[in-house]
Design a protein around this motif. Structure first.
Motif, PDB file in Angstrom:
ATOM      1  N   VAL A 178      20.377   4.346   0.264  1.00  0.00           N
ATOM      2  CA  VAL A 178      21.573   4.020   0.557  1.00  0.00           C
ATOM      3  C   VAL A 178      22.652   4.812   0.738  1.00  0.00           C
ATOM      4  O   VAL A 178      23.623   4.659   1.494  1.00  0.00           O
ATOM      5  N   GLY A 179      22.424   6.108  -0.029  1.00  0.00           N
ATOM      6  CA  GLY A 179      23.568   6.998   0.161  1.00  0.00           C
ATOM      7  C   GLY A 179      23.620   7.628   1.485  1.00  0.00           C
ATOM      8  O   GLY A 179      24.683   8.408   1.818  1.00  0.00           O
ATOM      9  N   ALA A 180      22.745   7.369   2.302  1.00  0.00           N
ATOM     10  CA  ALA A 180      22.796   8.058   3.707  1.00  0.00           C
ATOM     11  C   ALA A 180      23.203   7.110   4.616  1.00  0.00           C
ATOM     12  O   ALA A 180      23.095   7.396   6.001  1.00  0.00           O
ATOM     13  N   ASN A 181      23.768   6.250   4.253  1.00  0.00           N
ATOM     14  CA  ASN A 181      24.310   4.970   5.023  1.00  0.00           C
ATOM     15  C   ASN A 181      23.272   4.565   6.027  1.00  0.00           C
ATOM     16  O   ASN A 181      22.208   4.173   5.762  1.00  0.00           O
ATOM     17  N   ARG A 182      23.769   4.542   7.435  1.00  0.00           N
ATOM     18  CA  ARG A 182      22.634   4.123   8.385  1.00  0.00           C
ATOM     19  C   ARG A 182      21.506   4.920   8.749  1.00  0.00           C
ATOM     20  O   ARG A 182      20.704   4.715   9.294  1.00  0.00           O
ATOM     21  N   ASP A 183      21.647   6.163   7.902  1.00  0.00           N
ATOM     22  CA  ASP A 183      20.534   7.094   8.415  1.00  0.00           C
ATOM     23  C   ASP A 183      19.468   6.981   6.983  1.00  0.00           C
ATOM     24  O   ASP A 183      18.874   7.990   6.742  1.00  0.00           O
ATOM     25  N   ALA A 184      19.540   5.732   6.281  1.00  0.00           N
ATOM     26  CA  ALA A 184      18.755   5.535   5.132  1.00  0.00           C
ATOM     27  C   ALA A 184      17.323   5.872   5.528  1.00  0.00           C
ATOM     28  O   ALA A 184      16.575   6.482   4.649  1.00  0.00           O
ATOM     29  N   VAL A 192      22.077   7.961  15.428  1.00  0.00           N
ATOM     30  CA  VAL A 192      21.230   8.770  14.431  1.00  0.00           C
ATOM     31  C   VAL A 192      21.667  10.067  14.115  1.00  0.00           C
ATOM     32  O   VAL A 192      21.921  10.711  14.769  1.00  0.00           O
ATOM     33  N   GLY A 193      21.849  10.232  12.597  1.00  0.00           N
ATOM     34  CA  GLY A 193      22.376  11.314  12.520  1.00  0.00           C
ATOM     35  C   GLY A 193      23.654  11.764  12.612  1.00  0.00           C
ATOM     36  O   GLY A 193      24.174  13.027  12.508  1.00  0.00           O
ATOM     37  N   GLY A 194      24.625  10.572  12.675  1.00  0.00           N
ATOM     38  CA  GLY A 194      25.960  10.670  12.987  1.00  0.00           C
ATOM     39  C   GLY A 194      26.755  11.256  11.940  1.00  0.00           C
ATOM     40  O   GLY A 194      27.955  11.869  12.359  1.00  0.00           O
ATOM     41  N   ASN A 195      26.410  11.385  10.679  1.00  0.00           N
ATOM     42  CA  ASN A 195      27.143  11.777   9.726  1.00  0.00           C
ATOM     43  C   ASN A 195      26.652  13.291   9.516  1.00  0.00           C
ATOM     44  O   ASN A 195      27.098  13.953   8.371  1.00  0.00           O
ATOM     45  N   GLY A 196      25.696  13.655  10.338  1.00  0.00           N
ATOM     46  CA  GLY A 196      25.102  15.144   9.781  1.00  0.00           C
ATOM     47  C   GLY A 196      23.999  15.141   8.921  1.00  0.00           C
ATOM     48  O   GLY A 196      23.606  14.145   8.641  1.00  0.00           O
ATOM     49  N   VAL A 197      23.422  16.244   8.791  1.00  0.00           N
ATOM     50  CA  VAL A 197      22.320  16.284   7.809  1.00  0.00           C
ATOM     51  C   VAL A 197      22.431  16.291   6.430  1.00  0.00           C
ATOM     52  O   VAL A 197      21.769  15.838   5.662  1.00  0.00           O
TER      53      VAL A 197
END
Length: 369
Positions: free
Chosen positions: A30-36, A173-178
């Protein structure tokens, strides 16, 4: 100690069911948001490394469980407290899985039933099965695992019919970075795969130990794929905002299913998933704890310990958190994942493997520690 054996396929069913278990109904990553789902991929890759460590330890000591090999590696005086930590770890994780089960059941179908009744009844069922030994547990795995897989695949098919289903919820995908992906993977998603350390309590009873590594790696791969697909399906229905705010996102997503305004409320499928998944989870932890205690204190038959463990797990499941929110956030993510899991799943096994390698390399098996 029992001499019964478990087949490679039975062990595969049991440990995949244990790994995925009740995890499918929670907001994993959940902490990775849409990149879970990407954080689960990272966790799975790390899980393969951990499984290599576990199977290598088993290869060094093929006839021993984790509890038996620890004193052989670091000596009985250092090994005893480490073994006690692992026993407590197994019991506490078992109580945590029971608490998850109880929260879902009383929140959906048995709203007026005391949680102690729900957890107690389930523990009686698990202990009854485990008293038949590892063979009985393996055979139950053969029966329960196909039902579990059928239920989860059926849920995914039903989610495809939801009007709000949109895979654009996963983009960019990966919009918030690594960084958020890696931060969520360490320590939160990796521990899901690290819990398979319980397999070390089953390897000595495997009828063909040459397949141990193949089984372990296959467990991580299949379990990881199931969790990745499940997260993608839930996220496509709920979106990242709702996914991160509900305790049981798979249940919330399934409640969106409405076929021809007639077929609705498939909560029973989620309950079936939870019951089957928690059976593997609680069964694995309870069996590991019972066998471990029997080996530490030289009890010939671990079955005599099962009832005592059950009487500890039931009140512990109720007392270690005052509410479901505290259970999920404070006990789960902040305490277990950050400290307990890292120690027992990564730090101890890696150190044990290093010391075992040195012992084998320099032929120190007969030296005292």
């Amino acid at each position: 100690m029992e001499q019964k054996k478990i087949s490679s396929l039975q062990l595969f069913y049991v440990i995949v069911g244990f790994e995925v278990g009740n995890t499918v109904i929670f907001a994993l990553g959940v902490g990775a948001n849409r990149d879970a789902w990407l954080s689960i991929v990272v966790g799975m890759l790390c899980g393969l490394v951990l499984m290599f460590v576990y199977t290598k330890l088993s290869a060094y000591y093929p006839g021993d469980t984790l509890i038996q090999m620890i004193p052989k590696i670091i000596g009985k005086y250092l090994g005893f407290p480490i073994n006690l930590i692992y026993i407590f770890y197994f019991v506490f994780l078992c109580s945590s899985a029971c608490r998850n089960f109880g929260e879902l059941i009383i929140g959906t179908i048995l709203t007026k039933t005391p949680i102690v009744v729900v957890i107690g009844s389930f523990m009686v069922l698990v202990i009854y099965c485990l008293r038949g030994g590892v063979e009985a547990f393996g055979r139950m795995g053969e029966v329960v695992f196909p039902v579990y897989m059928f239920a989860i695949v059926l849920v995914w098919v039903l989610l495809l019919s939801v009007e709000q289903f949109n895979m654009n919820n996963l983009t960019p995908v990966g919009g918030n970075g690594v960084k958020p992906i890696v931060k969520e993977a360490f320590p939160h998603t990796i521990v899901t795969f690290g819990e398979t350390i319980i397999i070390l309590m089953f390897f000595p009873f495997l009828n063909n130990k040459q397949h141990a590594r193949k089984i372990g790696m296959a467990v991580i791969m299949l379990g990881g794929i199931l969790l990745i697909v499940n997260t993608i399906m839930i996220m496509s229905v709920l979106g990242p905002e709702i996914y991160s705010k509900v305790n049981f996102p798979l249940l919330s997503a399934t409640r969106q299913v409405s076929i021809a305004d007639f077929l609705e409320r498939f909560d029973a499928l989620i309950i079936l998933l939870m019951v089957a998944g928690v059976f593997f989870k609680v069964g694995g932890w309870t069996y590991g704890a019972a066998v471990g205690i029997a080996q530490i204190f030289n009890v010939k038959d671990h079955r005599s310990i099962l009832i005592s463990i059950g009487t500890i797990i039931i009140p512990l499941a109720i007392l270690h958190a005052s509410s479901d929110v505290e259970h999920f956030l404070e006990v789960g993510r902040k305490f277990l994942n950050m400290y307990f899991h890292m120690l027992t799943q990564i730090i101890f096994p890696v150190l044990l493997l290093f010391i075992a390698f040195i012992r084998k390399k320099f032929n120190l098996e007969n030296s005292s520690v």
